[in-house]
Design a protein around this motif. Structure first.
Motif, PDB file in Angstrom:
ATOM      1  N   LEU A 200       0.853  -1.153  -0.012  1.00  0.00           N
ATOM      2  CA  LEU A 200      -0.063   0.176   0.130  1.00  0.00           C
ATOM      3  C   LEU A 200       0.794   1.365  -0.087  1.00  0.00           C
ATOM      4  O   LEU A 200       0.423   2.445  -0.499  1.00  0.00           O
ATOM      5  N   ARG A 201       1.942   1.304   0.647  1.00  0.00           N
ATOM      6  CA  ARG A 201       2.896   2.400   0.716  1.00  0.00           C
ATOM      7  C   ARG A 201       3.359   2.738  -0.904  1.00  0.00           C
ATOM      8  O   ARG A 201       3.761   3.702  -1.236  1.00  0.00           O
ATOM      9  N   GLU A 202       3.675   1.569  -1.442  1.00  0.00           N
ATOM     10  CA  GLU A 202       4.036   1.929  -3.065  1.00  0.00           C
ATOM     11  C   GLU A 202       3.250   2.042  -3.885  1.00  0.00           C
ATOM     12  O   GLU A 202       3.307   2.248  -5.053  1.00  0.00           O
ATOM     13  N   GLY A 203       1.747   1.962  -3.377  1.00  0.00           N
ATOM     14  CA  GLY A 203       0.767   2.385  -4.461  1.00  0.00           C
ATOM     15  C   GLY A 203       0.209   1.127  -5.076  1.00  0.00           C
ATOM     16  O   GLY A 203      -0.565   1.263  -5.973  1.00  0.00           O
ATOM     17  N   GLY A 204       0.585  -0.056  -4.621  1.00  0.00           N
ATOM     18  CA  GLY A 204      -0.074  -1.485  -5.440  1.00  0.00           C
ATOM     19  C   GLY A 204       0.893  -1.710  -6.501  1.00  0.00           C
ATOM     20  O   GLY A 204       0.594  -3.039  -7.351  1.00  0.00           O
ATOM     21  N   ASP A 205       1.734  -1.016  -7.107  1.00  0.00           N
ATOM     22  CA  ASP A 205       2.526  -1.151  -8.290  1.00  0.00           C
ATOM     23  C   ASP A 205       3.804  -2.342  -7.920  1.00  0.00           C
ATOM     24  O   ASP A 205       3.910  -3.164  -8.785  1.00  0.00           O
ATOM     25  N   VAL A 206       4.203  -2.045  -6.967  1.00  0.00           N
ATOM     26  CA  VAL A 206       5.419  -2.966  -6.451  1.00  0.00           C
ATOM     27  C   VAL A 206       4.960  -3.653  -5.333  1.00  0.00           C
ATOM     28  O   VAL A 206       4.330  -2.940  -4.360  1.00  0.00           O
ATOM     29  N   ILE A 207       5.097  -5.084  -5.372  1.00  0.00           N
ATOM     30  CA  ILE A 207       5.071  -5.641  -4.053  1.00  0.00           C
ATOM     31  C   ILE A 207       6.180  -6.163  -3.376  1.00  0.00           C
ATOM     32  O   ILE A 207       7.136  -7.285  -3.661  1.00  0.00           O
ATOM     33  N   PRO A 208       6.923  -5.441  -2.420  1.00  0.00           N
ATOM     34  CA  PRO A 208       8.043  -5.947  -1.854  1.00  0.00           C
ATOM     35  C   PRO A 208       7.723  -6.987  -0.662  1.00  0.00           C
ATOM     36  O   PRO A 208       6.956  -6.904   0.106  1.00  0.00           O
ATOM     37  N   LEU A 209       8.217  -8.109  -0.845  1.00  0.00           N
ATOM     38  CA  LEU A 209       8.216  -9.143   0.149  1.00  0.00           C
ATOM     39  C   LEU A 209       8.919  -8.859   1.492  1.00  0.00           C
ATOM     40  O   LEU A 209      10.076  -8.647   1.508  1.00  0.00           O
ATOM     41  N   VAL A 210       8.290  -8.941   2.333  1.00  0.00           N
ATOM     42  CA  VAL A 210       8.885  -8.786   3.924  1.00  0.00           C
ATOM     43  C   VAL A 210       8.768 -10.146   4.655  1.00  0.00           C
ATOM     44  O   VAL A 210       7.963 -10.644   4.710  1.00  0.00           O
ATOM     45  N   ARG A 211       9.994 -10.620   5.103  1.00  0.00           N
ATOM     46  CA  ARG A 211      10.296 -11.914   5.551  1.00  0.00           C
ATOM     47  C   ARG A 211      10.248 -11.687   7.004  1.00  0.00           C
ATOM     48  O   ARG A 211      10.243 -10.535   7.611  1.00  0.00           O
ATOM     49  N   SER A 212      10.066 -12.804   7.600  1.00  0.00           N
ATOM     50  CA  SER A 212       9.707 -12.903   8.912  1.00  0.00           C
ATOM     51  C   SER A 212      10.496 -14.218   9.641  1.00  0.00           C
ATOM     52  O   SER A 212      10.772 -15.094   9.110  1.00  0.00           O
ATOM     53  N   ALA A 213      10.901 -14.117  10.845  1.00  0.00           N
ATOM     54  CA  ALA A 213      11.690 -15.317  11.690  1.00  0.00           C
ATOM     55  C   ALA A 213      11.044 -15.264  13.090  1.00  0.00           C
ATOM     56  O   ALA A 213      10.619 -14.280  13.593  1.00  0.00           O
ATOM     57  N   PRO A 214      11.143 -16.532  13.760  1.00  0.00           N
ATOM     58  CA  PRO A 214      10.674 -16.575  15.113  1.00  0.00           C
ATOM     59  C   PRO A 214      11.289 -15.886  16.042  1.00  0.00           C
ATOM     60  O   PRO A 214      12.527 -15.565  15.855  1.00  0.00           O
ATOM     61  N   ILE A 215      10.721 -15.379  16.969  1.00  0.00           N
ATOM     62  CA  ILE A 215      11.155 -14.509  18.120  1.00  0.00           C
ATOM     63  C   ILE A 215      11.893 -15.379  19.122  1.00  0.00           C
ATOM     64  O   ILE A 215      11.402 -16.395  19.376  1.00  0.00           O
ATOM     65  N   GLU A 216      13.120 -14.879  19.239  1.00  0.00           N
ATOM     66  CA  GLU A 216      13.994 -15.518  20.396  1.00  0.00           C
ATOM     67  C   GLU A 216      13.903 -14.537  21.732  1.00  0.00           C
ATOM     68  O   GLU A 216      14.202 -13.467  21.549  1.00  0.00           O
ATOM     69  N   MET A 217      13.651 -15.190  22.746  1.00  0.00           N
ATOM     70  CA  MET A 217      13.616 -14.473  24.198  1.00  0.00           C
ATOM     71  C   MET A 217      14.195 -15.301  25.205  1.00  0.00           C
ATOM     72  O   MET A 217      14.099 -16.624  25.051  1.00  0.00           O
ATOM     73  N   HIS A 218      14.350 -14.867  26.276  1.00  0.00           N
ATOM     74  CA  HIS A 218      14.902 -15.451  27.526  1.00  0.00           C
ATOM     75  C   HIS A 218      13.491 -16.066  28.216  1.00  0.00           C
ATOM     76  O   HIS A 218      12.444 -15.418  28.173  1.00  0.00           O
ATOM     77  N   PRO A 219      13.570 -17.291  28.636  1.00  0.00           N
ATOM     78  CA  PRO A 219      12.640 -17.944  29.357  1.00  0.00           C
ATOM     79  C   PRO A 219      12.225 -17.360  30.583  1.00  0.00           C
ATOM     80  O   PRO A 219      13.194 -16.807  31.335  1.00  0.00           O
ATOM     81  N   PRO A 220      10.967 -17.431  30.939  1.00  0.00           N
ATOM     82  CA  PRO A 220      10.669 -16.835  32.518  1.00  0.00           C
ATOM     83  C   PRO A 220      11.644 -17.665  33.566  1.00  0.00           C
ATOM     84  O   PRO A 220      12.022 -18.674  33.325  1.00  0.00           O
ATOM     85  N   LEU A 221      11.696 -16.834  34.460  1.00  0.00           N
ATOM     86  CA  LEU A 221      12.645 -17.209  35.630  1.00  0.00           C
ATOM     87  C   LEU A 221      11.944 -16.981  36.868  1.00  0.00           C
ATOM     88  O   LEU A 221      11.250 -15.882  37.224  1.00  0.00           O
ATOM     89  N   ILE A 222      11.478 -18.027  37.476  1.00  0.00           N
ATOM     90  CA  ILE A 222      10.823 -18.165  38.795  1.00  0.00           C
ATOM     91  C   ILE A 222      11.588 -18.552  40.045  1.00  0.00           C
ATOM     92  O   ILE A 222      12.168 -19.503  39.754  1.00  0.00           O
ATOM     93  N   VAL A 223      11.612 -17.780  41.168  1.00  0.00           N
ATOM     94  CA  VAL A 223      12.465 -18.037  42.152  1.00  0.00           C
ATOM     95  C   VAL A 223      11.526 -18.271  43.431  1.00  0.00           C
ATOM     96  O   VAL A 223      10.664 -17.417  43.649  1.00  0.00           O
TER      97      VAL A 223
END
Length: 403
Positions: A200-223
């Motif tokens: 939509l930002r390009e007006g529909g003439d060009v379709i840029p492909l945006v890739r994604s990857a899984p999010i990595e984060m620290h696991p919960p820590l319970i004490v």
């Protein structure tokens, strides 16, 4: 000695003396802020004190907040009153008196006040032998030696230095890959929503492909930290360690238990460690009491486990395993807790003894359900804990000769 209030110079010396006296009490462990110092100066000016007793009762009424603080105040007042020199030389003159004249029944208070004096001024140098002795006192522990000292045997100065080292420690839990995705230039999947926005930002003439990857984060820590009487010196130091961890990373939940379970996560979120510990002390109602490990774990499993245990959570259980109820129902609750988390680490200060045996009923009930069984009694044990948690979690614990 405190000055007479008959001139502007004397009033100036009064404020200076009160400031040094309050600084000495603060270094000895008493919580005295600038407001109390100003109130003390005003009270002395209004009381027009001429006798030692007048000074004592006026200052104690303003500076003391608990009766347990009076032994420290009495000793500091006697030493401070005895010295007739100027306040610039007072700390140096006080040093040998505090170190040598303490009675046996006041040994703990004397050690605490002596440590405070050593931390404020450099010792005098009248003779070579005294200089060697004081230098040895000031360098009582190297960094490596301090790491191996038991928390229960540290002096006030050593505990203060250990708390500074605890504030810099971190637990490097390995990152985990979640099911959620975020835009990433190296991702293997197409992020449909971000791709449509770019289209939509390009007006529909060009379709840029945006890739994604899984999010990595620290696991919960319970004490879960035991604050019973037998765990008192270790729990206090471990709470300072937990304060640093809580303010360093997200998804850290801290619970303490004795005869009841208390969630102190919100209190530890405060940036100032002194304010955080004061809030923790107000929240805990069963400090240094008995221990009901099974009952407290049951309450955690039923009230909190579904809220905080998820996404490969790691649980640290800090306890000596000495249960007042002889391990009744403890095995079942430990089994439930172990199945609800990715890794269960038991930190026990009794493991500092080479001949430790799992004889108490509580220890025998808990041991089969933990992944790691590690000591926690000094700084080195916490450093080793950080190294251990950076490795993959085993689903069994080495039993050795504890059966």
């Amino acid at each position: 000695m405190f000055p007479q209030l008959d001139s502007a110079h004397s009033k100036e010396r009064l404020a200076e003396n009160v400031m040094h006296f309050a600084r000495l009490l603060r270094a000895a462990g008493m919580r005295i802020g600038p407001d109390r110092v100003l109130d003390c100066v005003r009270a002395l000016e209004l009381a027009d004190c001429n006798r030692r007793d007048d000074w004592y009762w006026t200052m104690s009424a303003v500076l003391l907040s608990k009766e347990e603080q009076r032994p420290i105040f009495d000793q500091a007042f006697r030493i401070f009153w005895r010295d007739p020199q100027l306040t610039e030389k007072m700390m140096q003159a006080l040093l040998p008196k505090t170190y040598g004249r303490a009675a046996k029944d006041e040994q703990a208070q004397s050690q605490r006040l002596s440590d405070a004096l050593y931390g404020q001024q450099k010792p005098p140098e009248p003779a070579a032998e005294q200089k060697v002795e004081l230098d040895a006192r000031l360098t009582f522990s190297s960094r490596e030696l301090l790491q191996r000292m038991d928390f229960d045997t540290m002096s006030a100065a050593e505990l203060a230095e250990a708390k500074k080292m605890l504030a810099a420690l971190r637990l490097p839990l390995p990152m985990i890959r979640t099911r959620r995705h975020a835009p990433s230039p190296r991702g293997a999947r197409i992020h449909l929503r971000a791709t449509l926005r770019e289209c939509l930002r390009e007006g529909g003439d060009v379709i840029p492909l945006v890739r994604s990857a899984p999010i990595e984060m620290h696991p919960p820590l319970i004490v879960l930290c035991d604050i019973s009487g037998s765990m008192n010196p270790y729990a206090r130091m471990f709470l300072h360690f937990l304060h640093a961890m809580t303010n360093d990373r997200d998804r850290v939940s801290v619970f303490v238990f004795g005869t009841r379970l208390t969630n102190i996560t919100r209190q530890l979120r405060h940036r100032d460690v002194d304010v955080a510990m004061a809030k923790v002390a107000d929240a805990i109602k069963d400090w240094s009491g008995g221990t009901r490990i099974g009952w407290c774990l049951r309450e955690f499993n039923w009230r909190w486990s579904r809220r905080v245990l998820g996404q490969n959570a790691c649980v640290l259980l800090v306890s000596d395993g000495l249960d007042r109820e002889a391990g009744e129902g403890l095995g079942e609750e430990m089994q439930r807790l172990h199945k609800s988390c990715n890794e269960l680490v038991w930190l026990n200060p009794l493991l500092r003894y080479d001949k430790f045996e799992a004889r108490p009923a509580g220890v025998r009930a808990m041991l089969p359900h933990v992944d790691r069984f590690l000591p926690v009694h000094n700084l080195k044990s916490l450093i080793d804990l950080a190294h251990a948690l950076s490795q993959p979690a085993p689903r069994h614990v080495e039993r050795r000769a504890w059966k």
